[in-house]
Design a protein around this motif. Structure first.
Motif, PDB file in Angstrom:
ATOM      1  N   VAL A 283       0.846  -1.195   0.000  1.00  0.00           N
ATOM      2  CA  VAL A 283       0.000   0.000   0.000  1.00  0.00           C
ATOM      3  C   VAL A 283       0.883   1.248   0.000  1.00  0.00           C
ATOM      4  CG1 VAL A 283      -1.785   1.277   1.235  1.00  0.00           C
ATOM      5  CG2 VAL A 283      -1.809  -1.236   1.248  1.00  0.00           C
ATOM      6  N   PRO A 284       0.726   2.133  -1.009  1.00  0.00           N
ATOM      7  CA  PRO A 284       1.550   3.343  -1.061  1.00  0.00           C
ATOM      8  C   PRO A 284       1.272   4.269   0.125  1.00  0.00           C
ATOM      9  CG  PRO A 284       0.490   2.910  -3.185  1.00  0.00           C
ATOM     10  CD  PRO A 284      -0.154   2.007  -2.176  1.00  0.00           C
ATOM     11  N   ALA A 285       2.275   5.058   0.477  1.00  0.00           N
ATOM     12  CA  ALA A 285       2.131   6.022   1.556  1.00  0.00           C
ATOM     13  C   ALA A 285       0.996   6.993   1.243  1.00  0.00           C
ATOM     14  CB  ALA A 285       3.442   6.787   1.746  1.00  0.00           C
ATOM     15  N   GLY A 286       0.222   7.316   2.260  1.00  0.00           N
ATOM     16  CA  GLY A 286      -0.867   8.262   2.092  1.00  0.00           C
ATOM     17  C   GLY A 286      -2.149   7.642   1.575  1.00  0.00           C
ATOM     18  N   MET A 287      -2.168   6.310   1.413  1.00  0.00           N
ATOM     19  CA  MET A 287      -3.360   5.621   0.928  1.00  0.00           C
ATOM     20  C   MET A 287      -3.779   4.544   1.929  1.00  0.00           C
ATOM     21  SD  MET A 287      -2.552   5.194  -3.160  1.00  0.00           S
ATOM     22  CE  MET A 287      -1.789   6.543  -4.081  1.00  0.00           C
ATOM     23  N   LEU A 288      -5.015   4.109   1.811  1.00  0.00           N
ATOM     24  CA  LEU A 288      -5.541   3.041   2.650  1.00  0.00           C
ATOM     25  C   LEU A 288      -5.599   1.748   1.852  1.00  0.00           C
ATOM     26  CD1 LEU A 288      -8.527   5.039   4.235  1.00  0.00           C
ATOM     27  CD2 LEU A 288      -6.261   4.634   5.226  1.00  0.00           C
ATOM     28  N   GLY A 289      -5.387   0.630   2.508  1.00  0.00           N
ATOM     29  CA  GLY A 289      -5.386  -0.661   1.845  1.00  0.00           C
ATOM     30  C   GLY A 289      -6.788  -1.242   1.718  1.00  0.00           C
ATOM     31  N   TYR A 290      -7.158  -1.629   0.517  1.00  0.00           N
ATOM     32  CA  TYR A 290      -8.488  -2.177   0.214  1.00  0.00           C
ATOM     33  C   TYR A 290      -8.779  -3.425   1.041  1.00  0.00           C
ATOM     34  CZ  TYR A 290     -12.217  -4.037  -2.911  1.00  0.00           C
ATOM     35  OH  TYR A 290     -13.374  -4.533  -3.444  1.00  0.00           O
ATOM     36  N   GLU A 291      -7.873  -4.391   0.991  1.00  0.00           N
ATOM     37  CA  GLU A 291      -8.109  -5.652   1.702  1.00  0.00           C
ATOM     38  C   GLU A 291      -8.118  -5.455   3.208  1.00  0.00           C
ATOM     39  OE1 GLU A 291      -9.136  -8.435   0.542  1.00  0.00           O
ATOM     40  OE2 GLU A 291      -8.945  -7.942  -1.592  1.00  0.00           O
ATOM     41  N   ALA A 292      -7.268  -4.565   3.697  1.00  0.00           N
ATOM     42  CA  ALA A 292      -7.253  -4.301   5.142  1.00  0.00           C
ATOM     43  C   ALA A 292      -8.556  -3.649   5.590  1.00  0.00           C
ATOM     44  CB  ALA A 292      -6.066  -3.401   5.491  1.00  0.00           C
ATOM     45  N   LEU A 293      -9.099  -2.763   4.772  1.00  0.00           N
ATOM     46  CA  LEU A 293     -10.372  -2.122   5.117  1.00  0.00           C
ATOM     47  C   LEU A 293     -11.488  -3.158   5.213  1.00  0.00           C
ATOM     48  CD1 LEU A 293     -10.345   1.119   2.933  1.00  0.00           C
ATOM     49  CD2 LEU A 293     -10.242   0.992   5.424  1.00  0.00           C
ATOM     50  N   ILE A 294     -11.525  -4.082   4.250  1.00  0.00           N
ATOM     51  CA  ILE A 294     -12.564  -5.118   4.267  1.00  0.00           C
ATOM     52  C   ILE A 294     -12.398  -6.021   5.486  1.00  0.00           C
ATOM     53  CG2 ILE A 294     -13.385  -7.208   3.085  1.00  0.00           C
ATOM     54  CD1 ILE A 294     -12.919  -5.772   0.437  1.00  0.00           C
ATOM     55  N   ALA A 295     -11.151  -6.414   5.741  1.00  0.00           N
ATOM     56  CA  ALA A 295     -10.903  -7.326   6.875  1.00  0.00           C
ATOM     57  C   ALA A 295     -11.270  -6.690   8.209  1.00  0.00           C
ATOM     58  CB  ALA A 295      -9.437  -7.749   6.874  1.00  0.00           C
ATOM     59  N   GLY A 296     -11.080  -5.386   8.326  1.00  0.00           N
ATOM     60  CA  GLY A 296     -11.310  -4.719   9.602  1.00  0.00           C
ATOM     61  C   GLY A 296     -12.697  -4.134   9.778  1.00  0.00           C
TER      62      GLY A 296
END
Length: 519
Positions: free
Chosen positions: A133-146
């Motif tokens: 995940v690039p700096a300054g962005m949110l991770g798609y899979e992490a958002l779904i998992a959490g």
């Protein structure tokens, strides 16, 4: 009618059937429903309120499909971004729509950083790619998992489903508002035409930001069929995906069909026996291309769909029976077909009155699939949709059997490789060059692209400019497919008595030997 309804039905009737297949990833309808509900919850936690627009700038993938379902599930409105636009054009669409959440993949992570920097409002970027995940962005899979799954907001009927930006005749992109009911009406029309049999596998080869691909995808969605993906169209990629995923249906434009059937991969003995139907749009198919396609893909049906974004997108269908050798003898192949289910078609004059059969006028369409209007542009909406009839800007005639034949464009638009190019947009950029005194942009015939963008310019006294210089200038400012591919430098432009450029005179030398004034 609402876009999320088929997911509820699929989970109830066949939860363990494969819904999406993308490379090594595969999801059942049950697992997809869970991910969609969690992604919707994550978007809500990031501030998505009912009716908020959420944008995506990415190549085709299963995550793109999840986005299209999760946003309305959470109460939002999708804003799929044109992957071929320049950063300036993308920024305009984000700011005009008020999109404050943007999903991107690996191909557009760098552009997203620039959009974040240039945006006048905070722009939250969600990285839906496969790398770190690039700096300054949110991770798609992490958002779904959490995230916690949230219930379906059940946006429906006249609620806004999507905002689809298209080129603008006034030089700025315009946002087309498509409702859930309007989109559903088009899907039911295509389903009634038999374009999505049971147990099909739809291949996303056309770009998913196009409402045409969303429509074709949507009918498979209603059927509960499997969908597979390639990032973007290449002939090799299509061949490999059909063979690997046993795809049965695919949407292409005639340019893509020509590239596919002429590609060496088609002569490698690949197993393409699963393919049942190619749906195409943007323009009629040339008979020599159709002949080659039918020779290398025996048994595959070809269907033409005509429409536009403002019609969600379907207006007419020219079915497979008119693409066979026998069907072509009936003289309908060069038509765009007849009104689909749920739509009415008229050919009208400038006053909006229907003209006699065989007389050229403007195509007008009425039905539940007509757009809600143009975003923040009531004047343009009122000028385009009159008494419930969507005035397409396409000139055509209707024969005695109700088939329409497109012969010219009332609106000044070029279709190059299946992409809409509005002359005004290109002319605005051409006019910015310091050496240009006046200019006009037209479409000219192209064997490869159907139509090619051609600029005709007058230089300022003492100025020097080459066509190559002007093309480079344009490429720095607008998407490559909109840029002129050829340039004429002339002493003066032909003008009407009212001082308007006579584009008919500019087009005449290129189209003089052709029956139709469009490709």
């Amino acid at each position: 009618m609402y876009i999320t309804q088929p997911l509820h039905r699929a989970v109830q009737q066949h939860p363990d059937k494969v819904a999406l297949r993308c490379g090594r990833r595969s999801q059942t309808f049950r697992s997809m429903a869970d991910r969609v509900a969690r992604l919707a919850g994550a978007l809500q936690a990031l501030g998505m309120a009912p009716g908020d627009r959420v944008a995506m700038l990415a190549l085709n993938s299963d995550r793109y499909f999840e986005y299209m379902i999760a946003v309305p599930w959470g109460g939002g409105v999708i804003n799929p971004c044109n992957i071929r636009w320049s950063a300036a054009e993308l920024l305009y669409s984000l700011e005009d729509s008020g999109s404050r959440l943007l999903l991107v993949d690996d191909a557009f992570a760098a552009v997203a950083r620039r959009l974040q920097e240039d945006s006048s409002q905070p722009l939250t970027v969600i990285y839906a790619g496969d790398g770190a995940v690039p700096a300054g962005m949110l991770g798609y899979e992490a958002l779904i998992a959490g995230a916690q799954p949230v219930p379906d907001a059940v946006r429906r009927g006249d609620d806004l489903f999507g905002l689809f930006y298209t080129g603008g005749t006034t030089g700025q992109p315009k946002g087309v508002m498509i409702s859930h009911g309007g989109m559903y009406a088009s899907l039911l029309s295509m389903l009634a035409e038999g374009m999505a049999p049971r147990d099909g596998v739809y291949l996303h080869a056309a770009p998913m930001f196009h409402v045409a691909d969303i429509g074709m995808s949507g009918i498979q969605w209603l059927r509960g069929n499997t969908q597979c993906f390639i990032g973007s169209f290449t002939p090799q990629g299509v061949v490999e995906a059909i063979e690997r995923d046993r795809a049965t249906h695919v949407l292409l434009v005639p340019t893509m069909i020509q590239m596919l059937v002429d590609h060496p991969a088609m002569r490698e003995g690949r197993d393409l026996s699963s393919l049942r139907c190619i749906v195409y749009g943007a323009s009629p198919i040339a008979e020599p291309v159709l002949d080659r396609a039918m020779a290398v893909l025996p048994g595959v049906e070809f269907v033409q769909a005509y429409g536009m974004t403002e019609l969600s997108p379907l207006a007419t269908i020219c079915p497979a029976e008119f693409h066979t050798v026998e069907g072509r003898r009936r003289g309908k192949l060069r038509s765009a077909g007849r009104a689909s289910f749920c739509t009415e078609i008229r050919i009208v004059n400038a006053e909006g009155r229907e003209v006699p059969r065989g007389t050229v006028g403007e195509v007008a369409v009425r039905g539940p699939n007509v757009m809600k209007g143009y975003w923040n542009n009531p004047d343009l909406t009122a000028a385009t949709v009159r008494d419930g009839w969507m005035h397409t800007g396409d000139g055509a005639y209707m024969d005695d059997d109700g088939f329409i034949f497109i012969v010219d464009r009332v609106k000044d638009m070029i279709i190059s490789g299946g992409e809409n190019v509005y002359s005004a947009e290109v002319e605005n950029v051409v006019a910015q060059h310091p050496a240009v005194a006046a200019g006009a942009v037209i479409g000219i015939p192209s064997a490869e692209w159907g139509e090619s963008v051609h600029a005709v310019v007058v230089l300022k006294p003492g100025a020097a400019l080459t066509g190559e210089d002007l093309i480079r200038f344009c490429k720095d400012r607008i998407a490559g497919y909109k840029c002129p591919r050829s340039v004429d430098i002339v002493a003066e432009l032909p003008l009407s008595g009212a001082g308007k450029v006579l584009k008919t005179a500019l087009r005449a030398p290129y189209w003089k030997d052709r029956e139709s004034q469009v490709a």
